[in-house]
Design a protein around this motif. Sequence first.
Motif, PDB file in Angstrom:
ATOM      1  N   TRP A 233      45.588  64.393 108.684  1.00 53.45           N
ATOM      2  CA  TRP A 233      45.402  64.381 110.148  1.00 53.45           C
ATOM      3  C   TRP A 233      45.341  62.924 110.567  1.00 53.45           C
ATOM      4  O   TRP A 233      45.080  62.043 109.740  1.00 53.45           O
ATOM      5  CB  TRP A 233      44.114  65.107 110.545  1.00 53.45           C
ATOM      6  N   SER A 240      44.871  67.717 117.991  1.00 55.96           N
ATOM      7  CA  SER A 240      46.280  67.450 117.698  1.00 55.96           C
ATOM      8  C   SER A 240      46.390  66.015 117.199  1.00 55.96           C
ATOM      9  O   SER A 240      45.468  65.212 117.367  1.00 55.96           O
ATOM     10  CB  SER A 240      47.140  67.651 118.945  1.00 55.96           C
ATOM     11  N   CYS A 241      47.510  65.684 116.563  1.00 55.66           N
ATOM     12  CA  CYS A 241      47.762  64.300 116.141  1.00 55.66           C
ATOM     13  C   CYS A 241      48.556  63.610 117.250  1.00 55.66           C
ATOM     14  O   CYS A 241      49.681  64.010 117.540  1.00 55.66           O
ATOM     15  CB  CYS A 241      48.525  64.270 114.824  1.00 55.66           C
ATOM     16  N   GLN A 242      47.955  62.595 117.845  1.00 56.73           N
ATOM     17  CA  GLN A 242      48.493  62.013 119.071  1.00 56.73           C
ATOM     18  C   GLN A 242      48.873  60.549 118.888  1.00 56.73           C
ATOM     19  O   GLN A 242      48.598  59.933 117.853  1.00 56.73           O
ATOM     20  CB  GLN A 242      47.449  62.133 120.188  1.00 56.73           C
ATOM     21  N   GLY A 246      50.560  59.813 115.532  1.00 61.16           N
ATOM     22  CA  GLY A 246      50.994  61.198 115.577  1.00 61.16           C
ATOM     23  C   GLY A 246      52.511  61.323 115.623  1.00 61.16           C
ATOM     24  O   GLY A 246      53.097  62.168 114.949  1.00 61.16           O
ATOM     25  N   TRP A 270      48.862  68.856 109.756  1.00 59.30           N
ATOM     26  CA  TRP A 270      49.225  69.139 111.148  1.00 59.30           C
ATOM     27  C   TRP A 270      50.599  69.796 111.185  1.00 59.30           C
ATOM     28  O   TRP A 270      51.540  69.346 110.527  1.00 59.30           O
ATOM     29  CB  TRP A 270      49.227  67.834 111.937  1.00 59.30           C
ATOM     30  N   GLY A 272      52.839  69.771 113.331  1.00 60.31           N
ATOM     31  CA  GLY A 272      53.897  68.945 113.899  1.00 60.31           C
ATOM     32  C   GLY A 272      54.397  67.866 112.960  1.00 60.31           C
ATOM     33  O   GLY A 272      55.374  67.168 113.273  1.00 60.31           O
ATOM     34  N   ASP A 289      48.008  73.911 114.058  1.00 62.97           N
ATOM     35  CA  ASP A 289      48.231  73.232 115.337  1.00 62.97           C
ATOM     36  C   ASP A 289      47.023  72.388 115.707  1.00 62.97           C
ATOM     37  O   ASP A 289      47.151  71.299 116.249  1.00 62.97           O
ATOM     38  CB  ASP A 289      48.491  74.258 116.447  1.00 62.97           C
ATOM     39  N   SER A 290      45.835  72.918 115.421  1.00 58.95           N
ATOM     40  CA  SER A 290      44.575  72.260 115.772  1.00 58.95           C
ATOM     41  C   SER A 290      43.567  72.494 114.658  1.00 58.95           C
ATOM     42  O   SER A 290      43.538  73.578 114.056  1.00 58.95           O
ATOM     43  CB  SER A 290      44.031  72.822 117.088  1.00 58.95           C
TER      44      SER A 290
END
Length: 339
Positions: A233, A240-242, A246, A270, A272, A289-290
């Motif tokens: 992560w 989320s990974c931002q 991310g 994650w 994504g 997702d989370s």
Amino acid sequence: MEIYYLAEPKRKKDSRDAGNKARNDVEKICQQNQLLPVFPYNVDTNRKNKLKLWFELHQALHKVPKDKLLLIQYPLPLGYNLFLPGILKKYRVILLIHDLLDLRSGLDTTKEISLINQAHFIISHNQKMSDLLITNGVAKQKLFNLELFDYLRKDDSYQFNHPNDPYCLCFAGNLRKSQFIYHFAPEVAQLGVNLYGNNFDQTKKLPPKVVYHGAFPTEEIQEQLNGRFGLLWDGPSPLSCQGKDGNYLKYNNPHKVSMYLSAEMPVIVWSGAAIADFVQKKHVGLALDSLNDLPDIISRLTPKEYQTLCQNAAKVGQKAAQGGFLTSQLKAIVKQVQA
């Protein structure tokens, strides 16, 4: 077929920098496969003296026949990237990508990819990264997907026993850019989280059952890791990974996933992230997702399903521990050359 490789400067054995581990392992795998070393990098040379750097590099590369393949880890060591265009013009280079620097920094990637495209062959991280390169003009036949970085073990006889670890999660990395560790939801924290790595903020309070264990040398960290799953992560939020980190996860293969799997630990990643495709294909972990979804998913995971994940992680991890992923791509490149 003879393949040469650029041998890198010797690095500190007790280094806690995972990037050093990745590059050092590549060199050991080159040795295992009987690639021929070339020693162009002089760590004692003043890096500001570009003329001297170029002279030493040129002298070393002069030993490489023009019709042979030359493996280079990209990016080159500090001070040497400047000379890569000249090397790519003169030699048949296999470029092994560790990082796409502009992509990682959130910059325009056109110039960097144009440079990489001058290599004869490119070992990319995964299909997502390869697709990005192809979209930017790299020929598909040049590309070979590593799938997973290898992670050699210090002691291959060490017995891992993660199914009996009392805490659910293990997270190792640069804790300065992993601010989500201070914001676990109570239900997630109650599952138990073990933290390892540099730059832990002693001024911040961790949730209950989230425990910091310190930083360890990369050659020893695997034997210190505890947890039923290794966590991938990044960023400030567990939702989320931002941000830039991310976005970079959408294309790269994080070395920590290799570390977990080489330690026979299933992973949670994650959804994504590009590596999620590999994790799901090989059935070595879960994609979320989370992180807030974790308690429900863990509650529905049967002991048999978890055992299967552990068995698959051990199988994939053994390949990574033996240098099997890079070896496979080197063989595939030789096969293509000889076809």
